[in-house]
Design a protein around this motif. Sequence first.
Motif, PDB file in Angstrom:
ATOM      1  N   UNK A   3       6.756  36.747  18.861  1.00  0.00           N
ATOM      2  CA  UNK A   3       6.658  36.412  17.440  1.00  0.00           C
ATOM      3  C   UNK A   3       6.092  37.587  16.652  1.00  0.00           C
ATOM      4  N   UNK A   4       5.064  38.252  17.190  1.00  0.00           N
ATOM      5  CA  UNK A   4       4.494  39.421  16.531  1.00  0.00           C
ATOM      6  C   UNK A   4       5.527  40.521  16.358  1.00  0.00           C
ATOM      7  N   UNK A   5       6.291  40.780  17.397  1.00  0.00           N
ATOM      8  CA  UNK A   5       7.320  41.825  17.323  1.00  0.00           C
ATOM      9  C   UNK A   5       8.376  41.465  16.289  1.00  0.00           C
ATOM     10  N   UNK A   6       8.797  40.206  16.275  1.00  0.00           N
ATOM     11  CA  UNK A   6       9.810  39.792  15.297  1.00  0.00           C
ATOM     12  C   UNK A   6       9.264  39.839  13.881  1.00  0.00           C
ATOM     13  N   UNK A   7       8.002  39.520  13.706  1.00  0.00           N
ATOM     14  CA  UNK A   7       7.375  39.616  12.386  1.00  0.00           C
ATOM     15  C   UNK A   7       7.373  41.065  11.919  1.00  0.00           C
ATOM     16  N   UNK A   8       7.008  41.972  12.808  1.00  0.00           N
ATOM     17  CA  UNK A   8       7.023  43.399  12.472  1.00  0.00           C
ATOM     18  C   UNK A   8       8.442  43.853  12.141  1.00  0.00           C
ATOM     19  N   UNK A   9       9.400  43.399  12.937  1.00  0.00           N
ATOM     20  CA  UNK A   9      10.785  43.791  12.697  1.00  0.00           C
ATOM     21  C   UNK A   9      11.280  43.257  11.354  1.00  0.00           C
ATOM     22  N   UNK A  10      10.934  42.029  11.030  1.00  0.00           N
ATOM     23  CA  UNK A  10      11.347  41.450   9.752  1.00  0.00           C
ATOM     24  C   UNK A  10      10.728  42.202   8.579  1.00  0.00           C
ATOM     25  N   UNK A  11       9.535  42.720   8.763  1.00  0.00           N
ATOM     26  CA  UNK A  11       8.902  43.526   7.717  1.00  0.00           C
ATOM     27  C   UNK A  11       9.698  44.821   7.504  1.00  0.00           C
ATOM     28  N   UNK A  12      10.168  45.423   8.584  1.00  0.00           N
ATOM     29  CA  UNK A  12      11.001  46.624   8.482  1.00  0.00           C
ATOM     30  C   UNK A  12      12.302  46.299   7.743  1.00  0.00           C
ATOM     31  N   UNK A  44       5.872  52.727  14.866  1.00  0.00           N
ATOM     32  CA  UNK A  44       4.959  51.829  15.573  1.00  0.00           C
ATOM     33  C   UNK A  44       5.748  50.806  16.396  1.00  0.00           C
ATOM     34  N   UNK A  45       6.785  50.240  15.795  1.00  0.00           N
ATOM     35  CA  UNK A  45       7.578  49.218  16.469  1.00  0.00           C
ATOM     36  C   UNK A  45       8.203  49.760  17.751  1.00  0.00           C
ATOM     37  N   UNK A  46       8.777  50.955  17.673  1.00  0.00           N
ATOM     38  CA  UNK A  46       9.475  51.508  18.825  1.00  0.00           C
ATOM     39  C   UNK A  46       8.562  52.317  19.751  1.00  0.00           C
ATOM     40  N   UNK A  47       7.253  52.251  19.529  1.00  0.00           N
ATOM     41  CA  UNK A  47       6.325  52.917  20.453  1.00  0.00           C
ATOM     42  C   UNK A  47       6.246  52.151  21.777  1.00  0.00           C
ATOM     43  N   UNK A  48       6.749  50.921  21.777  1.00  0.00           N
ATOM     44  CA  UNK A  48       6.839  50.099  22.986  1.00  0.00           C
ATOM     45  C   UNK A  48       8.299  49.706  23.187  1.00  0.00           C
ATOM     46  N   UNK A  49       8.715  49.550  24.426  1.00  0.00           N
ATOM     47  CA  UNK A  49      10.105  49.135  24.676  1.00  0.00           C
ATOM     48  C   UNK A  49      10.392  47.760  24.067  1.00  0.00           C
ATOM     49  N   UNK A  50      11.626  47.581  23.647  1.00  0.00           N
ATOM     50  CA  UNK A  50      12.070  46.295  23.113  1.00  0.00           C
ATOM     51  C   UNK A  50      12.442  45.403  24.303  1.00  0.00           C
ATOM     52  N   UNK A  51      11.901  44.201  24.316  1.00  0.00           N
ATOM     53  CA  UNK A  51      12.182  43.287  25.423  1.00  0.00           C
ATOM     54  C   UNK A  51      13.608  42.749  25.317  1.00  0.00           C
ATOM     55  N   UNK A  52      14.143  42.377  26.458  1.00  0.00           N
ATOM     56  CA  UNK A  52      15.517  41.878  26.516  1.00  0.00           C
ATOM     57  C   UNK A  52      15.724  40.633  25.653  1.00  0.00           C
ATOM     58  N   UNK A  53      14.688  39.806  25.528  1.00  0.00           N
ATOM     59  CA  UNK A  53      14.859  38.543  24.799  1.00  0.00           C
ATOM     60  C   UNK A  53      15.006  38.724  23.286  1.00  0.00           C
ATOM     61  N   UNK A  54      14.654  39.897  22.755  1.00  0.00           N
ATOM     62  CA  UNK A  54      14.854  40.134  21.319  1.00  0.00           C
ATOM     63  C   UNK A  54      15.788  41.314  21.051  1.00  0.00           C
ATOM     64  N   UNK A  55      16.301  41.930  22.098  1.00  0.00           N
ATOM     65  CA  UNK A  55      17.115  43.142  21.949  1.00  0.00           C
ATOM     66  C   UNK A  55      18.340  42.933  21.059  1.00  0.00           C
ATOM     67  N   UNK A  56      19.020  41.809  21.206  1.00  0.00           N
ATOM     68  CA  UNK A  56      20.233  41.604  20.397  1.00  0.00           C
ATOM     69  C   UNK A  56      19.885  41.439  18.919  1.00  0.00           C
ATOM     70  N   UNK A  57      18.769  40.793  18.639  1.00  0.00           N
ATOM     71  CA  UNK A  57      18.341  40.647  17.236  1.00  0.00           C
ATOM     72  C   UNK A  57      17.965  41.997  16.640  1.00  0.00           C
ATOM     73  N   UNK A  58      17.316  42.835  17.429  1.00  0.00           N
ATOM     74  CA  UNK A  58      16.939  44.165  16.957  1.00  0.00           C
ATOM     75  C   UNK A  58      18.190  45.014  16.732  1.00  0.00           C
TER      76      UNK A  58
END
Length: 69
Positions: A3-12, A44-58
């Motif tokens: 959820x945190x990662x998706x929140x950050x992504x939505x902000x982008x 900041x977002x891409x400083x960590x790998x994107x997990x498979x469960x959100x990869x398609x959304x990203x």
Amino acid sequence: MKINRLTSWNEILTLSQQISELANQEQWEELPELATQRHQLIESFFSEPVSDDIASEIASGIKEIQELD
């Protein structure tokens, strides 16, 4: 964590949309600050790998950003 990662992504994505709208309105003076903010969030977002469960959304969001830019 997801959820945190998706929140950050939505902000982008939101910043990308705002940048596009301002450019369309020729409000150039506001763009550098928003572009800097977005750049920092992306780094900041891409400083960590994107997990498979959100990869398609990203991936979908990246395409949207490319179209907006």
